[in-house]
Design a protein around this motif. Sequence first.
Motif, PDB file in Angstrom:
ATOM      1  N   MET A 107      27.044  61.567  48.931  1.00  0.00           N
ATOM      2  CA  MET A 107      28.419  61.366  48.920  1.00  0.00           C
ATOM      3  C   MET A 107      29.422  61.259  49.760  1.00  0.00           C
ATOM      4  SD  MET A 107      30.229  65.042  47.397  1.00  0.00           S
ATOM      5  CE  MET A 107      31.762  64.796  47.669  1.00  0.00           C
ATOM      6  N   ILE A 108      30.736  60.104  49.163  1.00  0.00           N
ATOM      7  CA  ILE A 108      31.297  60.207  50.323  1.00  0.00           C
ATOM      8  C   ILE A 108      32.635  60.631  50.294  1.00  0.00           C
ATOM      9  CG2 ILE A 108      32.446  58.338  51.927  1.00  0.00           C
ATOM     10  CD1 ILE A 108      29.840  56.229  51.057  1.00  0.00           C
ATOM     11  N   ASP A 109      33.301  61.507  51.714  1.00  0.00           N
ATOM     12  CA  ASP A 109      34.702  61.650  51.101  1.00  0.00           C
ATOM     13  C   ASP A 109      35.586  61.159  51.590  1.00  0.00           C
ATOM     14  OD1 ASP A 109      36.815  63.606  50.624  1.00  0.00           O
ATOM     15  OD2 ASP A 109      35.774  65.694  51.593  1.00  0.00           O
ATOM     16  N   PHE A 110      36.402  60.260  51.185  1.00  0.00           N
ATOM     17  CA  PHE A 110      37.036  60.140  51.963  1.00  0.00           C
ATOM     18  C   PHE A 110      38.502  60.068  51.118  1.00  0.00           C
ATOM     19  CE2 PHE A 110      40.169  55.957  51.658  1.00  0.00           C
ATOM     20  CZ  PHE A 110      40.354  55.572  53.352  1.00  0.00           C
ATOM     21  N   ALA A 111      39.941  60.140  52.127  1.00  0.00           N
ATOM     22  CA  ALA A 111      41.200  60.140  51.876  1.00  0.00           C
ATOM     23  C   ALA A 111      41.972  59.793  53.279  1.00  0.00           C
ATOM     24  CB  ALA A 111      41.889  61.995  51.587  1.00  0.00           C
ATOM     25  N   PHE A 112      43.240  59.221  52.864  1.00  0.00           N
ATOM     26  CA  PHE A 112      43.963  58.905  54.268  1.00  0.00           C
ATOM     27  C   PHE A 112      44.936  60.325  54.533  1.00  0.00           C
ATOM     28  CE2 PHE A 112      43.479  54.603  52.945  1.00  0.00           C
ATOM     29  CZ  PHE A 112      43.243  54.439  54.850  1.00  0.00           C
ATOM     30  N   GLU A 113      45.072  60.893  55.419  1.00  0.00           N
ATOM     31  CA  GLU A 113      46.387  61.711  55.276  1.00  0.00           C
ATOM     32  C   GLU A 113      47.419  61.536  56.385  1.00  0.00           C
ATOM     33  OE1 GLU A 113      43.416  64.659  57.673  1.00  0.00           O
ATOM     34  OE2 GLU A 113      42.624  65.060  55.083  1.00  0.00           O
ATOM     35  N   ILE A 170      30.133  60.798  55.775  1.00  0.00           N
ATOM     36  CA  ILE A 170      29.335  60.274  55.007  1.00  0.00           C
ATOM     37  C   ILE A 170      27.906  60.926  54.827  1.00  0.00           C
ATOM     38  CG2 ILE A 170      27.993  58.455  54.537  1.00  0.00           C
ATOM     39  CD1 ILE A 170      30.384  56.744  55.593  1.00  0.00           C
ATOM     40  N   HIS A 171      27.577  61.335  53.814  1.00  0.00           N
ATOM     41  CA  HIS A 171      26.883  62.474  53.191  1.00  0.00           C
ATOM     42  C   HIS A 171      26.435  63.340  54.968  1.00  0.00           C
ATOM     43  CE1 HIS A 171      24.811  59.765  50.001  1.00  0.00           C
ATOM     44  NE2 HIS A 171      25.598  58.221  51.517  1.00  0.00           N
ATOM     45  N   GLY A 172      27.255  64.075  54.751  1.00  0.00           N
ATOM     46  CA  GLY A 172      27.686  65.417  55.731  1.00  0.00           C
ATOM     47  C   GLY A 172      27.284  65.435  57.103  1.00  0.00           C
ATOM     48  N   VAL A 173      27.947  63.087  57.811  1.00  0.00           N
ATOM     49  CA  VAL A 173      28.693  63.446  58.699  1.00  0.00           C
ATOM     50  C   VAL A 173      29.914  62.960  58.860  1.00  0.00           C
ATOM     51  CG1 VAL A 173      28.090  61.542  60.968  1.00  0.00           C
ATOM     52  CG2 VAL A 173      26.155  62.051  58.989  1.00  0.00           C
ATOM     53  N   ASP A 174      30.239  63.626  59.321  1.00  0.00           N
ATOM     54  CA  ASP A 174      32.238  63.792  59.755  1.00  0.00           C
ATOM     55  C   ASP A 174      32.592  62.750  60.761  1.00  0.00           C
ATOM     56  OD1 ASP A 174      35.327  63.739  59.953  1.00  0.00           O
ATOM     57  OD2 ASP A 174      34.277  66.192  60.082  1.00  0.00           O
ATOM     58  N   LEU A 175      33.620  61.582  60.624  1.00  0.00           N
ATOM     59  CA  LEU A 175      33.744  60.286  60.616  1.00  0.00           C
ATOM     60  C   LEU A 175      35.244  60.832  61.044  1.00  0.00           C
ATOM     61  CD1 LEU A 175      31.289  57.987  59.414  1.00  0.00           C
ATOM     62  CD2 LEU A 175      30.644  59.037  61.495  1.00  0.00           C
ATOM     63  N   HIS A 222      24.663  57.337  57.505  1.00  0.00           N
ATOM     64  CA  HIS A 222      23.247  56.307  56.988  1.00  0.00           C
ATOM     65  C   HIS A 222      24.169  56.068  55.631  1.00  0.00           C
ATOM     66  CE1 HIS A 222      21.018  55.972  59.432  1.00  0.00           C
ATOM     67  NE2 HIS A 222      21.068  57.114  59.778  1.00  0.00           N
ATOM     68  N   LEU A 223      24.550  55.287  54.605  1.00  0.00           N
ATOM     69  CA  LEU A 223      24.896  55.505  53.594  1.00  0.00           C
ATOM     70  C   LEU A 223      24.483  53.627  52.692  1.00  0.00           C
ATOM     71  CD1 LEU A 223      28.719  53.051  53.039  1.00  0.00           C
ATOM     72  CD2 LEU A 223      27.340  53.535  55.421  1.00  0.00           C
TER      73      LEU A 223
END
Length: 155
Positions: free
Chosen positions: A1-7, A44-49, A111-112
């Motif tokens: 799963m990918i969690d993406f947002a601009f803040e 990205i799949h649990g890796v916080d970038l 990895h994605l």
Amino acid sequence: MIDFAFEPVAGDDSWSPDWQPDHPELSSSDFCLGYFKADRRLIIHGVDLSVHLLGEPVVDFALMIDYATRELANQHSISVEASLTQHQYSFTREAEIVTLTTTWPPGATAHLTWSELQELAGKAKTEAVRLITTAHPELRNNAWLTQTLGRPPAA
């Protein structure tokens, strides 16, 4: 799963509805280097970038990730960097798996899939233009913005 947002960064006046640019027609430099800065949540799949510093212009990140994706369609690897912060993002594609390594957070690797990267690039562009035109509806017809990132989503 990918969690993406601009803040959007609270200290960036360009997000304010009362903000007026120095000149009437914003250019690529304005969008990529000067205004509409945001921190970024990217997991990205649990890796916080995620990047929570001084903010990067949302357009700069969107164009950077879009460029990397287009280049990876024809080559094995590419490194790109954010214009203001010089954070480097290195992408390596092996068939349908993409490895992303960043200099911030230091040495983070995720990895994605190839399709997930393509979706992320599209979402970054759509979200950048949506945020900008929500804050400033008058920019819905900015020629450079719409030609480069596309039209804002229907309200």
